[in-house]
Write a protein that holds these residues in place. Structure first.
Motif, PDB file in Angstrom:
ATOM      1  N   GLU A  44       0.846  -1.327  -0.062  1.00  0.00           N
ATOM      2  CA  GLU A  44      -0.271   0.090   0.161  1.00  0.00           C
ATOM      3  C   GLU A  44       0.891   1.207   0.159  1.00  0.00           C
ATOM      4  OE1 GLU A  44      -2.921  -0.087   3.269  1.00  0.00           O
ATOM      5  OE2 GLU A  44      -4.006  -1.689   2.162  1.00  0.00           O
ATOM      6  N   GLY A  45       0.601   2.160  -1.082  1.00  0.00           N
ATOM      7  CA  GLY A  45       1.281   3.278  -0.840  1.00  0.00           C
ATOM      8  C   GLY A  45       2.546   3.280  -1.577  1.00  0.00           C
ATOM      9  N   GLN A  46       2.948   2.175  -2.232  1.00  0.00           N
ATOM     10  CA  GLN A  46       4.337   2.029  -2.659  1.00  0.00           C
ATOM     11  C   GLN A  46       4.283   1.982  -4.152  1.00  0.00           C
ATOM     12  OE1 GLN A  46       7.361   2.006  -0.787  1.00  0.00           O
ATOM     13  NE2 GLN A  46       5.648   2.311   0.828  1.00  0.00           N
ATOM     14  N   TRP A  47       5.282   2.858  -4.709  1.00  0.00           N
ATOM     15  CA  TRP A  47       5.377   2.845  -6.144  1.00  0.00           C
ATOM     16  C   TRP A  47       6.504   2.518  -6.755  1.00  0.00           C
ATOM     17  CZ3 TRP A  47       0.456   4.223  -8.151  1.00  0.00           C
ATOM     18  CH2 TRP A  47      -0.313   4.994  -7.233  1.00  0.00           C
ATOM     19  N   ILE A  48       6.611   1.945  -7.874  1.00  0.00           N
ATOM     20  CA  ILE A  48       7.937   1.798  -8.679  1.00  0.00           C
ATOM     21  C   ILE A  48       8.694   3.421  -8.846  1.00  0.00           C
ATOM     22  CG2 ILE A  48       9.053   1.003 -10.779  1.00  0.00           C
ATOM     23  CD1 ILE A  48       7.034  -1.211 -10.698  1.00  0.00           C
ATOM     24  N   ALA A  49       7.789   4.082  -9.453  1.00  0.00           N
ATOM     25  CA  ALA A  49       8.141   5.466  -9.723  1.00  0.00           C
ATOM     26  C   ALA A  49       6.936   6.311  -9.501  1.00  0.00           C
ATOM     27  CB  ALA A  49       8.462   5.505 -11.175  1.00  0.00           C
ATOM     28  N   SER A  50       7.380   7.669  -9.081  1.00  0.00           N
ATOM     29  CA  SER A  50       6.329   8.787  -8.748  1.00  0.00           C
ATOM     30  C   SER A  50       6.917  10.054  -9.673  1.00  0.00           C
ATOM     31  CB  SER A  50       6.169   9.015  -7.182  1.00  0.00           C
ATOM     32  OG  SER A  50       7.562   9.461  -6.760  1.00  0.00           O
ATOM     33  N   PRO A  51       5.934  10.750  -9.554  1.00  0.00           N
ATOM     34  CA  PRO A  51       6.420  12.019 -10.679  1.00  0.00           C
ATOM     35  C   PRO A  51       7.933  12.468 -10.457  1.00  0.00           C
ATOM     36  CG  PRO A  51       4.022  12.212 -10.294  1.00  0.00           C
ATOM     37  CD  PRO A  51       4.777  11.038  -9.300  1.00  0.00           C
ATOM     38  N   MET A  52       8.664  12.860 -11.474  1.00  0.00           N
ATOM     39  CA  MET A  52      10.150  13.241 -11.132  1.00  0.00           C
ATOM     40  C   MET A  52      10.469  14.129 -12.490  1.00  0.00           C
ATOM     41  SD  MET A  52      11.916   9.959  -9.670  1.00  0.00           S
ATOM     42  CE  MET A  52      13.436  10.652  -9.232  1.00  0.00           C
ATOM     43  N   ALA A  53      11.346  14.856 -12.127  1.00  0.00           N
ATOM     44  CA  ALA A  53      11.958  15.567 -13.414  1.00  0.00           C
ATOM     45  C   ALA A  53      13.597  15.627 -13.089  1.00  0.00           C
ATOM     46  CB  ALA A  53      11.645  16.893 -13.543  1.00  0.00           C
ATOM     47  N   ALA A  54      14.441  15.833 -13.997  1.00  0.00           N
ATOM     48  CA  ALA A  54      15.841  16.271 -13.816  1.00  0.00           C
ATOM     49  C   ALA A  54      16.415  17.037 -14.803  1.00  0.00           C
ATOM     50  CB  ALA A  54      16.398  14.736 -13.829  1.00  0.00           C
ATOM     51  N   VAL A  55      17.427  17.956 -14.414  1.00  0.00           N
ATOM     52  CA  VAL A  55      18.057  18.890 -15.234  1.00  0.00           C
ATOM     53  C   VAL A  55      19.549  18.364 -15.216  1.00  0.00           C
ATOM     54  CG1 VAL A  55      18.705  21.202 -15.771  1.00  0.00           C
ATOM     55  CG2 VAL A  55      16.448  20.575 -14.802  1.00  0.00           C
ATOM     56  N   ASN A  56      20.072  18.245 -16.521  1.00  0.00           N
ATOM     57  CA  ASN A  56      21.668  17.647 -16.561  1.00  0.00           C
ATOM     58  C   ASN A  56      22.153  18.634 -17.537  1.00  0.00           C
ATOM     59  OD1 ASN A  56      23.971  16.436 -17.155  1.00  0.00           O
ATOM     60  ND2 ASN A  56      22.993  14.473 -17.257  1.00  0.00           N
ATOM     61  N   ASP A  57      23.192  19.647 -16.785  1.00  0.00           N
ATOM     62  CA  ASP A  57      24.033  20.303 -17.562  1.00  0.00           C
ATOM     63  C   ASP A  57      25.427  20.159 -18.057  1.00  0.00           C
ATOM     64  OD1 ASP A  57      25.338  20.422 -15.264  1.00  0.00           O
ATOM     65  OD2 ASP A  57      25.162  22.712 -14.915  1.00  0.00           O
ATOM     66  N   GLY A  58      25.628  18.765 -17.751  1.00  0.00           N
ATOM     67  CA  GLY A  58      26.833  18.134 -18.233  1.00  0.00           C
ATOM     68  C   GLY A  58      27.747  18.000 -16.967  1.00  0.00           C
ATOM     69  N   GLU A  59      27.702  18.949 -16.046  1.00  0.00           N
ATOM     70  CA  GLU A  59      28.682  18.978 -14.853  1.00  0.00           C
ATOM     71  C   GLU A  59      27.754  18.076 -13.692  1.00  0.00           C
ATOM     72  OE1 GLU A  59      31.491  21.636 -11.882  1.00  0.00           O
ATOM     73  OE2 GLU A  59      30.182  22.503 -13.553  1.00  0.00           O
ATOM     74  N   PHE A  60      26.696  18.906 -13.435  1.00  0.00           N
ATOM     75  CA  PHE A  60      25.729  18.596 -12.371  1.00  0.00           C
ATOM     76  C   PHE A  60      24.315  18.020 -12.918  1.00  0.00           C
ATOM     77  CE2 PHE A  60      28.694  21.393 -10.193  1.00  0.00           C
ATOM     78  CZ  PHE A  60      28.770  20.896  -8.920  1.00  0.00           C
ATOM     79  N   LYS A  61      23.736  17.155 -11.906  1.00  0.00           N
ATOM     80  CA  LYS A  61      22.440  16.857 -12.275  1.00  0.00           C
ATOM     81  C   LYS A  61      21.379  17.076 -11.152  1.00  0.00           C
ATOM     82  CE  LYS A  61      19.692  12.580 -13.572  1.00  0.00           C
ATOM     83  NZ  LYS A  61      19.779  11.209 -13.669  1.00  0.00           N
ATOM     84  N   LEU A  62      20.407  17.703 -11.574  1.00  0.00           N
ATOM     85  CA  LEU A  62      19.375  18.061 -10.165  1.00  0.00           C
ATOM     86  C   LEU A  62      18.259  17.088 -10.459  1.00  0.00           C
ATOM     87  CD1 LEU A  62      18.465  20.112  -8.204  1.00  0.00           C
ATOM     88  CD2 LEU A  62      17.071  21.224  -9.899  1.00  0.00           C
ATOM     89  N   ILE A  63      17.813  16.563  -9.387  1.00  0.00           N
ATOM     90  CA  ILE A  63      16.550  15.728  -9.361  1.00  0.00           C
ATOM     91  C   ILE A  63      15.558  16.402  -8.699  1.00  0.00           C
ATOM     92  CG2 ILE A  63      15.406  13.575  -8.378  1.00  0.00           C
ATOM     93  CD1 ILE A  63      17.449  12.747 -10.532  1.00  0.00           C
TER      94      ILE A  63
END
Length: 593
Positions: A393-412
């Protein structure tokens, strides 16, 4: 003057075409659910993918290649259209209401099932460049008339629509090929046909027939391997079992080796026909794997879900033995293929009035020039993916996410909570060390990149369920919305709740128009005047129960009976969109019986 301008435009559009008399054939092999480290040239020690490795040795192996989406359907739509999922509207493979609604804290945007008809496909683009075009395998961006591969720029081939009994045999194609009639009248391939072999054999046959044509060909070979329905072919399973060093999961190993066989047979036929040296071969996976060495996996935007193998080979044109760390994504292939075919991609966009979200890598492939991307890459996956068993109950394989990759850093970015994580790509490929507190300015700048991308592309984000008042945030039902007024006027104070579908237009993200409404006033003899009333009745239901559902539609009272079964979840989801003091308005989606 007009003639001069037209001539100039044509010369710009077809820059290099006249001088490139031997434009290459293009063969694009797209795997499915193949993880970044699932071939031996990318580090797997369980088995040897000999022919994929040879392909990598003959050209460029990318170590920082990405799918635009962690889901195969969404990613495939982006590759085929050259546009990110925010523009195609295909965010996920299934409906946004999958899983148990009561455990979703947000409402995910609906995902389109077909690639919109205003999108120009890779097939359209290469036809425009004077190529013969063919498609074999997993299409997944439209089964209805008008949306099929041969109506979207591909002249030959077939798409796999579905399979019966098992995932990799006894399958249905469009158009029907080598088929037998079933009792239902649907035509299926012969039962002994193995899916991957069938796709490969037809691709090889196409090369045999078209290698010596007067014009080049573009062939897309879209495999199902290595899909999460694990079923390897007999011969490959035997080979996998014999080698003790191989992955204990011999079925998965067998499928990967069969994918390797696909690469072998296609390159072998190109060589036999004398056209290998004039053929660009691209091998890629549509999304990350179900298990690999990276964090996460299919359906989330950690590296495991979006980082994929990508290999590019063109003998005597692309220098062999290259390994590139440059950031490249699926949408980059469209403009690159155009440029390789002799079409100026910038002019193509202007003439077609069509946006391409990728960047051309032609100069890197042919002139060995490093590519400095114009802007960071954004990944947007606003969907929930439930546990297959739905046992937790309440467990998901995935939930809504986004990411930004600038080559050096990645934001989740976690879209349900706005929680953010930051990783340095060069030091932490496994994404173990969250640096968001150490580099708050970087978090802020990459967040701005994401917000700008959402505004630019019209991306739809999940919205909170706990909305109060006439709408949620800026995305609201306007008070002068006549459709909404009409619905509310149909409801007496404190009697019944409104079920409503709505459309949010891309031109104006702040308004919604009601398109359908029903007024539910009774369920199993119990009056329904609020969401609490509804949930109370639903909580008592069990398998086998008949549900008597009374409602009003267009002023007429109606009744329907629904049986609760083990295999069918009839969900009349009432996720809260907006409410007033005396009347509640809910989106029609799915509260699960």
């Amino acid at each position: 003057m007009k003639k001069i301008i037209t001539t100039l435009l044509i010369s710009l559009l077809y820059s290099n075409v006249l001088s490139a008399q031997n434009r290459p054939n293009i063969v694009f092999i797209l795997a499915h659910d193949l993880g970044w480290s699932d071939t031996s040239c990318y580090g797997s020690t369980f088995y040897k993918t000999k022919y994929i490795d040879q392909l990598a040795d003959s050209g460029i192996k990318y170590t920082s290649a990405y799918a635009n989406s962690p889901n195969g359907t969404s990613s495939r739509a982006s590759i085929i259209s050259g546009q990110v999922n925010a523009r195609t509207g295909i965010y996920n493979a299934v409906d946004a209401t999958q899983g148990l609604a009561k455990y979703r804290s947000t409402i995910s945007p609906a995902s389109k099932k077909e690639l919109p008809l205003d999108k120009f496909t890779l097939g359209n683009a290469l036809q425009y460049a004077g190529y013969s075009t063919a498609f074999f395998g997993k299409w997944n961006v439209g089964e209805a008339r008008g949306y099929r591969f041969n109506e979207r720029g591909f002249e030959e081939g077939f798409q796999i629509n579905k399979s019966i009994q098992n995932e990799h045999g006894n399958l249905a194609t469009y158009p029907s090929l080598e088929a037998i009639e079933s009792e239902s009248g649907v035509r299926y391939l012969k039962e002994q046909t193995y899916l991957s072999d069938f796709i490969t054999d037809n691709a090889v046959s196409y090369i045999e027939r078209h290698a010596k044509d007067h014009k080049p060909f573009f062939m897309m070979v879209s495999q199902f391997f290595v899909n999460d329905s694990i079923e390897g072919p007999g011969s490959s399973v035997e080979e996998a079992t014999k080698n003790s060093k191989m992955n204990p999961d011999t079925e998965m190993t067998a499928m990967t080796l069969n994918l390797d066989k696909c690469v072998q047979l296609i390159t072998k036929k190109l060589r036999e026909k004398g056209v290998l040296e004039n053929t660009l071969i691209v091998f890629m996976s549509a999304n990350g794997g179900v298990s690999n060495l990276l964090k996460g996996g299919k359906n989330n935007v950690y590296e495991g879900g979006i980082r994929v193998p990508l290999i590019v080979s063109w003998p005597n044109k692309i220098r062999k033995g290259q390994v590139s760390e440059d950031l490249i994504v699926g949408t980059d292939l469209y403009p690159t293929f155009l440029e390789i075919a002799g079409i100026n991609s910038d002019q193509y966009q202007k003439q077609k009035e069509y946006i391409l979200d990728g960047e051309s890598f032609k100069n890197q492939w042919l002139k060995r020039k490093s590519i400095n991307r114009k802007k960071p890459v954004v990944f947007h996956f606003p969907a929930y993916v439930p546990h297959p068993e739905e046992t937790a109950e309440g467990q998901w394989i995935a939930s809504p996410m986004a990411a930004v990759n600038d080559g050096e850093f990645k934001l989740i970015i976690h879209l349900t909570s706005n929680k953010k994580e930051l990783y340095k790509r060069s030091d932490d490929i496994g994404e173990y060390k969250d640096l968001s507190l150490k580099f708050p300015e970087k978090v802020k700048s990459l967040t701005k990149v994401y917000d700008h991308w959402v505004e630019e592309t019209g991306a739809l984000k999940p919205v909170k369920r706990e909305a109060v008042g006439l709408g949620w945030g800026k995305r609201q039902f306007q008070e002068n919305n006549e459709d909404l007024k009409k619905i509310l006027n149909d409801v007496s104070p404190n009697q019944g709740i409104v079920l409503m579908d709505y459309v949010v237009t891309k031109k104006d993200q702040n308004t919604a128009k009601a398109v359908i409404h029903e007024i539910l006033y009774e369920l199993n003899g119990k009056p329904i005047n609020s969401l609490k009333d509804l949930e109370k009745v639903v909580s008592t239901l069990k398998i086998g129960d008949d549900v008597i559902y009374k409602y009003s539609y267009s002023g007429k009272r109606k009744k329907r009976t629904i049986k609760v079964t083990e295999t069918t979840t009839h969900t009349i989801d009432f996720q809260l969109d907006s409410c007033t003091d005396t009347k509640s308005v809910y989106s029609r989606s799915a509260i699960d019986f």
